[in-house]
Design an enzyme around this catalytic site. Sequence first.
Site, PDB file in Angstrom:
ATOM      1  N   GLY A 165     -49.066  25.326  15.658  1.00  9.09           N
ATOM      2  CA  GLY A 165     -49.046  24.720  14.262  1.00  9.09           C
ATOM      3  C   GLY A 165     -48.807  23.203  14.898  1.00  9.09           C
ATOM      4  N   ILE A 202     -45.956  20.875  15.486  1.00 13.79           N
ATOM      5  CA  ILE A 202     -45.274  20.823  16.521  1.00 13.79           C
ATOM      6  C   ILE A 202     -45.511  21.475  17.714  1.00 13.79           C
ATOM      7  CG2 ILE A 202     -42.806  21.040  17.134  1.00 13.79           C
ATOM      8  CD1 ILE A 202     -42.326  20.989  14.296  1.00 13.79           C
ATOM      9  N   SER A 256     -50.940  33.300  18.205  1.00  8.62           N
ATOM     10  CA  SER A 256     -50.999  32.593  16.738  1.00  8.62           C
ATOM     11  C   SER A 256     -50.996  34.025  15.813  1.00  8.62           C
ATOM     12  CB  SER A 256     -52.136  31.872  16.409  1.00  8.62           C
ATOM     13  OG  SER A 256     -52.295  31.684  15.094  1.00  8.62           O
ATOM     14  N   ARG A 257     -49.907  34.095  14.966  1.00 11.20           N
ATOM     15  CA  ARG A 257     -49.670  35.344  14.022  1.00 11.20           C
ATOM     16  C   ARG A 257     -51.050  35.006  12.864  1.00 11.20           C
ATOM     17  NH1 ARG A 257     -45.155  38.190  13.841  1.00 11.20           N
ATOM     18  NH2 ARG A 257     -45.213  38.290  11.635  1.00 11.20           N
ATOM     19  N   THR A 287     -37.238  25.302  19.983  1.00 10.78           N
ATOM     20  CA  THR A 287     -36.764  24.121  19.063  1.00 10.78           C
ATOM     21  C   THR A 287     -36.990  24.568  17.632  1.00 10.78           C
ATOM     22  OG1 THR A 287     -38.897  23.295  19.521  1.00 10.78           O
ATOM     23  CG2 THR A 287     -37.244  22.251  20.812  1.00 10.78           C
ATOM     24  N   ARG A 331     -35.967  27.932  15.513  1.00 10.67           N
ATOM     25  CA  ARG A 331     -34.888  28.365  14.630  1.00 10.67           C
ATOM     26  C   ARG A 331     -34.293  29.506  15.744  1.00 10.67           C
ATOM     27  NH1 ARG A 331     -35.269  24.568  11.832  1.00 10.67           N
ATOM     28  NH2 ARG A 331     -35.134  24.500   9.779  1.00 10.67           N
ATOM     29  N   GLU A 353     -25.700  29.176  14.133  1.00  7.25           N
ATOM     30  CA  GLU A 353     -25.423  27.639  14.418  1.00  7.25           C
ATOM     31  C   GLU A 353     -24.317  27.148  13.427  1.00  7.25           C
ATOM     32  OE1 GLU A 353     -29.527  25.843  14.981  1.00  7.25           O
ATOM     33  OE2 GLU A 353     -28.594  24.216  13.996  1.00  7.25           O
ATOM     34  N   HIS A 365     -29.204  20.850  17.867  1.00  6.59           N
ATOM     35  CA  HIS A 365     -30.210  20.706  16.936  1.00  6.59           C
ATOM     36  C   HIS A 365     -30.585  19.341  16.717  1.00  6.59           C
ATOM     37  CE1 HIS A 365     -31.881  23.095  13.297  1.00  6.59           C
ATOM     38  NE2 HIS A 365     -32.791  22.226  13.568  1.00  6.59           N
ATOM     39  N   GLY A 385     -33.767  18.078  17.314  1.00  5.56           N
ATOM     40  CA  GLY A 385     -35.288  18.106  17.078  1.00  5.56           C
ATOM     41  C   GLY A 385     -35.570  16.678  16.283  1.00  5.56           C
TER      42      GLY A 385
HETATM   43  C1  DGY Z   1     -36.433  21.137  10.561  1.00  5.75           C
HETATM   44  O1  DGY Z   1     -36.770  20.128   9.754  1.00  5.75           O
HETATM   45  O2  DGY Z   1     -36.834  22.275  10.201  1.00  5.75           O
HETATM   46  C2  DGY Z   1     -35.624  20.720  11.747  1.00  5.75           C
HETATM   47  O3  DGY Z   1     -35.068  21.850  12.256  1.00  5.75           O
HETATM   48  C3  DGY Z   1     -34.815  19.560  11.302  1.00  5.75           C
HETATM   49  O4  DGY Z   1     -34.476  19.211  12.731  1.00  5.75           O
END
Ligand code: DGY
Length: 319
Positions: A155, A157, A176-177, A236, A238, A267, A285, A287
């Site tokens: 996707g 990211i 890719s699913r 990065t 979940r 987390e 976390h 990101g």
């Molecule tokens: C999101 O937006 O899902 C990210 O994990 C936030 O940092």
Amino acid sequence: MSRVVVSGRIPADGLAALQEQHEVVSWDDASGMPRAELLRRVAGADAIVSLLTDQIDAEVLDSAGPQLKVVANVAVGFNNVDVDACKERSVVVTNTPDVLTDATADIALGLILMITRRLAEGERVIRNQEPWKWGMFYLLGSGLQGKTLGIVGLGGIGAATARRAKAFGMKIAYSSRSGPKPELADELDATLLGFDELVATSDVLSLHAPYSPATHHLIGAEQLAAMKDSAYLINTARGPMVDESALFKALKSGQIAGAGLDVFEEEPAVHPGLSELDNAVLLPHLGSATVETRTAMAMLAALNTNAVLAGQAPPNPVT
Ligand code: DGY
């Protein structure tokens, strides 16, 4: 005037965009609104602006009441929101895609460099004032040039991470699913592989799929055993996409070379063994954690909220 409950601190611009149009109940403590407080404060809300650390489930929706129209999550991931329960109550759910793509890809690339070039280990030597001396074989890492980056989920990211990795001379493969991504694959010269083949052949495997029951423990003992022993895992996306206990065992035994993690299964708790391993780089976390990105996320959540409350289609509905 509509009543909007914002469950945690968000950047001032986003808050102001809500306050211009609505009565806003906000929360200033950086640690977020406690659950009991959330349940109490949402009563009578027309909108909830939620953070990814809030579980927006049937209990919260029912505490809000039947006038609730929108849950605007300030994140691209929305696994903290019970979308089915929202649908049943005709509550629109929105997220904040795109605005955090570059920031998150930067962190993915940062983790790749940190773990393959042993940057955190080196920094600890200096910080801990340990004796060191330049040496031909001292803290040798692994180069990226010519290696394959496997992207799980091409996707926004995933593609942004791949673009950065290509600038470092990496080859790109992806699974890719949702099927082939011909345009991105063309741009990135990326090879589509089945998930199992991607896992088995990547030198660096980076997770970018959304978290759902279908991707829970996508990387477990079996996948870790199938990876090259020289390979690195980057997450990065979940935390629960990776079985953290299995990862700990794989890292400790040298079954894989290393892991760079920005997210964790439970987390903010982290598997206690991971922080003792030099071949794990662990970030809390981060990101989307830039001033610009968090401001853009808050503004987008406000835009989504304002649209729904004005009876318009929001820019970012999740279904
Ligand atoms: C999101 O937006 O899902 C990210 O994990 C936030 O940092």
